[in-house]
Design an enzyme around this catalytic site. Structure first.
Site, mmCIF file in Angstrom:
data_model
loop_
_atom_site.group_PDB
_atom_site.id
_atom_site.type_symbol
_atom_site.label_atom_id
_atom_site.label_comp_id
_atom_site.label_asym_id
_atom_site.label_seq_id
_atom_site.Cartn_x
_atom_site.Cartn_y
_atom_site.Cartn_z
ATOM 1 N N GLU A 142 0.752 3.861 1.897
ATOM 2 C CA GLU A 142 1.183 4.282 3.228
ATOM 3 C C GLU A 142 2.491 3.579 3.611
ATOM 4 O OE1 GLU A 142 -1.780 3.214 2.246
ATOM 5 O OE2 GLU A 142 -3.424 3.963 3.476
ATOM 6 N N CYS A 185 0.825 -1.210 0.000
ATOM 7 C CA CYS A 185 0.000 0.000 0.000
ATOM 8 C C CYS A 185 0.866 1.270 0.000
ATOM 9 C CB CYS A 185 -0.883 0.042 1.246
ATOM 10 S SG CYS A 185 -2.128 -1.256 1.280
ATOM 11 N N CYS A 195 -2.633 -1.630 6.999
ATOM 12 C CA CYS A 195 -1.917 -0.364 7.222
ATOM 13 C C CYS A 195 -2.220 0.187 8.615
ATOM 14 C CB CYS A 195 -2.266 0.656 6.154
ATOM 15 S SG CYS A 195 -1.462 0.323 4.578
HETATM 16 N N1 THU Z 1 -4.403 0.467 -0.998
HETATM 17 C C1 THU Z 1 -3.532 1.379 -0.485
HETATM 18 O O1 THU Z 1 -2.522 1.710 -1.117
HETATM 19 N N2 THU Z 1 -3.768 1.894 0.751
HETATM 20 C C2 THU Z 1 -4.864 1.564 1.488
HETATM 21 O O2 THU Z 1 -4.905 1.899 2.653
HETATM 22 C C3 THU Z 1 -5.981 0.854 0.850
HETATM 23 C C4 THU Z 1 -5.564 -0.014 -0.276
HETATM 24 C C5 THU Z 1 -4.135 -0.097 -2.325
HETATM 25 C C6 THU Z 1 -3.611 -1.504 -2.270
HETATM 26 C C7 THU Z 1 -3.978 -2.034 -3.628
HETATM 27 O O3 THU Z 1 -2.964 -1.648 -4.537
HETATM 28 C C8 THU Z 1 -5.252 -1.292 -3.976
HETATM 29 O O4 THU Z 1 -5.309 -0.159 -3.104
HETATM 30 C C9 THU Z 1 -6.518 -2.127 -3.773
HETATM 31 O O5 THU Z 1 -6.510 -2.746 -2.524
#
Ligand code: THU
Length: 234
Positions: free
Chosen positions: A158, A156, A192
Site C-alpha cells: 500500500e 508494505c 498502513c
Molecule cells: N504487508 C503488506 O504489504 N501490506 C499489508 O497491509 C500487510 C503486510 C506485507 C509486509 C511484509 O512484506 C509481509 O506482508 C508480511 O508482513
C-alpha cells in the site's frame, strides 16, 4: 531539471524539511523518492527508502543514488544493503519529472492486475506477496511489498503505491484496492491503516480476499478513533 519540483512533491507537514532523491538501477533506469511524513513520526517514509523500494518493486536492483544532502535519513542503511554509489549533485539526473512516474491510464481489470502484480513482490523473508493499486482522478499507481535484510526497513504494498503517487505529484486519491493470495483475508496492517487514515481519510478501501470474495470499507472504519493532533503541524 532542478531538484525543486521533486522536493515540492514531498509531504512534510510536521518538519517542513522537504527531501527527495533519485536511484539509478543496475540496468540504468531512474526511480525517484520523496519524503512522506506521518503524524506518527516513526511511520514516516524517508526519500531514500521510497526510491529504493520503488526501484525494487519494479524488479530492478538499486546501484547508484543521486542526492543533494548525504546526511539523509536511512541513507547509510540502503547504501550498505545494495553497495550504492552515492552521487551528491546539484541537479537530479532526469530531464523531466514526467519521465519518472505518471498515473497509468489503461483500462483495468483490477483483480486480474492485482493477481499478476503479486509476482513483482519482493518478499524473501515472509514469502507473503501483497499487491495494491491506488487510484487518482487521472489513473492509478501500483505497489507490491518490498522486504530487505532489516525487517523494519521493508515497506508494505500500500505504501509503495502511495510513495509512487507522491513522487508524481498526487496528493488526492479516490480509492485503494489490496490483494493477498496467502492471507485468509486481505487487510491492511495497522501501520498502513495509520498512513491511509492521514492520506485517504474518507475513502473506499476495497479488499480482494484469497477465496475470491471482496469487501469494501471506509478508512474511517478501518481505524476508528485514530491519532490526530493539530499540536504537531508546523
Ligand atoms: N504487508 C503488506 O504489504 N501490506 C499489508 O497491509 C500487510 C503486510 C506485507 C509486509 C511484509 O512484506 C509481509 O506482508 C508480511 O508482513
Amino acid at each position: 531539471m532542478s531538484w525543486k519540483p521533486l522536493y515540492e512533491n514531498s509531504y512534510v507537514p510536521y518538519s517542513s524539511d522537504k527531501e527527495a532523491c533519485v536511484v539509478e538501477s543496475k540496468s540504468g533506469k531512474y526511480y525517484a523518492g520523496v519524503r512522506i511524513e506521518n503524524i506518527s513520526y516513526p511511520l514516516t517514509i524517508p526519500a531514500v527508502q521510497a526510491a529504493c523500494a520503488i526501484c525494487l518493486s519494479e524488479g530492478e536492483i538499486p546501484a547508484k543514488i543521486y542526492i543533494q544532502d548525504s546526511s539523509s535519513e536511512q541513507l547509510d542503511y540502503w547504501v550498505g544493503e545494495f553497495n550504492l554509489e552515492i552521487i551528491e549533485t546539484k541537479d537530479p539526473p532526469v530531464e523531466d519529472l514526467e519521465d519518472l512516474y505518471n498515473a497509468s491510464q489503461e483500462n483495468l481489470d483490477v483483480l486480474s492486475r492485482l493477481k499478476s502484480l503479486l509476482d513483482k513482490a519482493v518478499a524473501p523473508n515472509s514469502d507473503f506477496p501483497v499487491s495494491a493499486i491506488l487510484f487518482t482522478e487521472d489513473g492509478y499507481f501500483e505497489g507490491v511489498n518490498v522486504e530487505v535484510s532489516a525487517w523494519t526497513h521493508g515497506i508494505c504494498a500500500e505504501r509503495v503505491a502511495i510513495s509512487k503517487a507522491f513522487v508524481a505529484g498526487y496528493t488526492e486519491f479516490t480509492r485503494l484496492e489490496v490483494h493477498t493470495r496467502k492471507g485468509e483475508i486481505s487487510s491492511p496492517c495497522g501501520a498502513c491503516r495509520q498512513v491511509i487514515s492521514e492520506l485517504l481519510p474518507y475513502h473506499d478501501i476495497i479488499l480482494h480476499h484469497s477465496d475470491g470474495t471482496q469487501s469494501e470499507h471506509l478508512t474511517l472504519d478501518l481505524l476508528p478513533f485514530s491519532f490526530k493532533s493539530s499540536a504537531l503541524k508546523r
